[in-house]
Design a protein around this motif. Structure first.
Motif, mmCIF file in Angstrom:
data_model
loop_
_atom_site.group_PDB
_atom_site.id
_atom_site.type_symbol
_atom_site.label_atom_id
_atom_site.label_comp_id
_atom_site.label_asym_id
_atom_site.label_seq_id
_atom_site.Cartn_x
_atom_site.Cartn_y
_atom_site.Cartn_z
ATOM 1 N N ASP A 1 -3.647 -5.742 -4.289
ATOM 2 C CA ASP A 1 -3.821 -6.109 -2.835
ATOM 3 C C ASP A 1 -3.078 -5.209 -2.021
ATOM 4 O O ASP A 1 -3.671 -4.630 -0.664
ATOM 5 N N ALA A 2 -2.014 -5.039 -2.413
ATOM 6 C CA ALA A 2 -0.915 -4.259 -1.551
ATOM 7 C C ALA A 2 -1.494 -2.903 -1.479
ATOM 8 O O ALA A 2 -1.607 -2.178 -0.199
ATOM 9 N N CYS A 3 -1.931 -2.155 -2.379
ATOM 10 C CA CYS A 3 -2.368 -0.867 -2.436
ATOM 11 C C CYS A 3 -3.653 -0.866 -1.511
ATOM 12 O O CYS A 3 -3.893 0.088 -0.730
ATOM 13 N N GLU A 4 -4.524 -1.628 -1.684
ATOM 14 C CA GLU A 4 -5.880 -1.817 -0.800
ATOM 15 C C GLU A 4 -5.465 -1.829 0.615
ATOM 16 O O GLU A 4 -6.080 -1.446 1.494
ATOM 17 N N GLY A 5 -4.249 -2.722 0.680
ATOM 18 C CA GLY A 5 -4.120 -2.816 2.280
ATOM 19 C C GLY A 5 -3.483 -1.814 3.015
ATOM 20 O O GLY A 5 -3.759 -1.688 4.228
ATOM 21 N N CYS A 6 -2.792 -0.927 2.235
ATOM 22 C CA CYS A 6 -2.289 0.347 2.637
ATOM 23 C C CYS A 6 -3.486 1.416 3.051
ATOM 24 O O CYS A 6 -3.525 2.156 3.666
ATOM 25 N N SER A 7 -4.650 1.383 2.412
ATOM 26 C CA SER A 7 -5.596 2.038 2.839
ATOM 27 C C SER A 7 -6.684 1.417 3.761
ATOM 28 O O SER A 7 -7.657 1.958 4.020
ATOM 29 N N SER A 8 -6.302 0.645 4.674
ATOM 30 C CA SER A 8 -7.119 -0.248 5.650
ATOM 31 C C SER A 8 -7.262 0.911 6.923
ATOM 32 O O SER A 8 -6.883 1.834 6.903
ATOM 33 N N ARG A 9 -8.227 0.512 7.531
ATOM 34 C CA ARG A 9 -8.616 1.388 8.786
ATOM 35 C C ARG A 9 -7.273 1.495 9.810
ATOM 36 O O ARG A 9 -7.251 2.404 10.505
ATOM 37 N N SER A 10 -6.167 0.542 9.763
ATOM 38 C CA SER A 10 -5.229 0.769 10.514
ATOM 39 C C SER A 10 -4.317 2.098 10.202
ATOM 40 O O SER A 10 -3.207 2.300 11.010
ATOM 41 N N LEU A 11 -4.637 2.433 8.957
ATOM 42 C CA LEU A 11 -3.841 3.476 8.309
ATOM 43 C C LEU A 11 -4.614 4.576 8.397
ATOM 44 O O LEU A 11 -4.757 5.222 7.201
ATOM 45 N N ARG A 12 -5.182 5.050 9.243
ATOM 46 C CA ARG A 12 -6.011 6.307 9.035
ATOM 47 C C ARG A 12 -5.096 7.509 8.978
ATOM 48 O O ARG A 12 -3.869 7.608 9.545
ATOM 49 N N PRO A 13 -5.605 8.615 8.414
ATOM 50 C CA PRO A 13 -4.907 9.967 7.903
ATOM 51 C C PRO A 13 -4.261 10.629 9.231
ATOM 52 O O PRO A 13 -3.009 11.073 9.121
ATOM 53 N N SER A 14 -4.859 10.364 10.231
ATOM 54 C CA SER A 14 -4.453 10.971 11.491
ATOM 55 C C SER A 14 -2.976 10.499 11.884
ATOM 56 O O SER A 14 -2.348 10.802 12.715
ATOM 57 N N LYS A 15 -2.819 9.127 11.552
ATOM 58 C CA LYS A 15 -1.376 8.464 12.055
ATOM 59 C C LYS A 15 -0.162 9.018 10.940
ATOM 60 O O LYS A 15 0.990 8.374 11.304
ATOM 61 N N CYS A 16 -0.485 9.776 9.992
ATOM 62 C CA CYS A 16 0.466 10.162 9.256
ATOM 63 C C CYS A 16 0.362 11.485 8.915
ATOM 64 O O CYS A 16 0.384 12.155 7.814
ATOM 65 N N PRO A 17 0.506 12.485 9.859
ATOM 66 C CA PRO A 17 -0.007 14.020 9.755
ATOM 67 C C PRO A 17 1.272 14.399 9.047
ATOM 68 O O PRO A 17 0.905 15.550 8.179
#
Length: 262
Positions: free
Chosen positions: A46-62
């Motif tokens: 669940d933790a890993c899937e939560g970290c891949s949610s839409r709120s964590l798009r790649p552009s937010k962690c360039p």
């Protein structure tokens, strides 16, 4: 006057470790003891899937570029220690700021670089010592002594870590005579580029679930400084301050706990 840190003086130093990391850490599900606790594996998933949610798009962690795929929780091996040290060093850099000198001093670059490098080496050495038994024989089973520490990192498969925590079982400070040791959390951290998006809270929830189910803990203990972000995370998650202590240099440490039996 702004302070020049090691990362600004030598921007490629840290990334060289992260890019050359062997990334051989063991997946959580393959560590001895994991098969005994399927509910913990579910929480990890669940933790890993939560970290891949839409709120964590790649552009937010360039700066890291890790959010293009699924995450995994892993127990580190020796080859992972350099990249892991970079993450921990970055997360607690505030602890050495009072040892830095301002740019106005002609020796600021040399001095601040030496302070940052020496701190990093001490961090690496301390982590190797704490995790020595884990590196030799990875296991999720409840340890029999406070000398054994569990380290768990969160990352996208094959990449540098974006989250990390350590957990041990010991007698919390300042509680007087108590026969039972309890789970104790240290070094919960998230990569700077990915903060403010719930990663820390998800990892904290995982630690709580694991401590209660796998290690049969009645409470979870930890300590932090007076950093507002860290304190707000723990306070809003139900942790209470049980002790405040200042050292000789007036640095404040807050000892906190949460009852896991509720």
């Amino acid at each position: 006057m702004a302070r020049r840190t090691w990362s600004t003086l030598f921007p490629n130093f840290k990334m060289s470790f992260m890019q050359n990391e062997a990334a051989r850490a063991l997946p959580w599900s393959q560590v001895a003891g994991a098969e005994l606790h399927p509910e913990v594996l579910a929480a990890a998933k669940d933790a890993c899937e939560g970290c891949s949610s839409r709120s964590l798009r790649p552009s937010k962690c360039p700066e890291i570029g890790l959010l293009h795929g699924g995450f995994e929780l892993v127990v580190p091996e020796d080859e992972d220690m350099q990249g892991l040290t970079d993450l921990v060093d970055e997360s607690f850099q505030r602890h050495i700021q009072d040892r830095m000198i301002d740019d106005g001093n002609p020796l600021s670059g040399l001095w601040n670089g030496w302070v940052a490098l020496s701190e990093r080496q001490m961090t690496l050495g301390a982590m190797r010592k704490r995790l020595a038994q884990l590196l030799q024989a990875p296991s999720l089973r409840r340890p029999s002594s406070a000398e054994w520490n569990l380290g768990v990192l969160l990352r996208r498969k094959g990449d540098a870590p974006v989250g990390y925590f350590e957990l041990c079982v010991k007698q919390p400070e300042g509680l007087g005579r108590r026969p039972d040791s309890q789970p104790y959390l240290t070094n919960l951290c998230v990569a700077k580029a990915c903060r403010g998006r719930g990663l820390g809270r998800k990892l904290l929830k995982l630690v709580e679930d694991f401590s209660r189910t796998a290690w049969q803990g009645n409470a979870l203990y930890l300590h932090t400084d007076d950093d507002p972000a860290a304190f707000n995370l723990y306070n809003s998650s139900g942790y209470a301050v049980r002790k405040r202590q200042k050292d000789a240099e007036d640095h404040l440490t807050l000892y906190m706990y949460k009852n896991l039996a509720d």
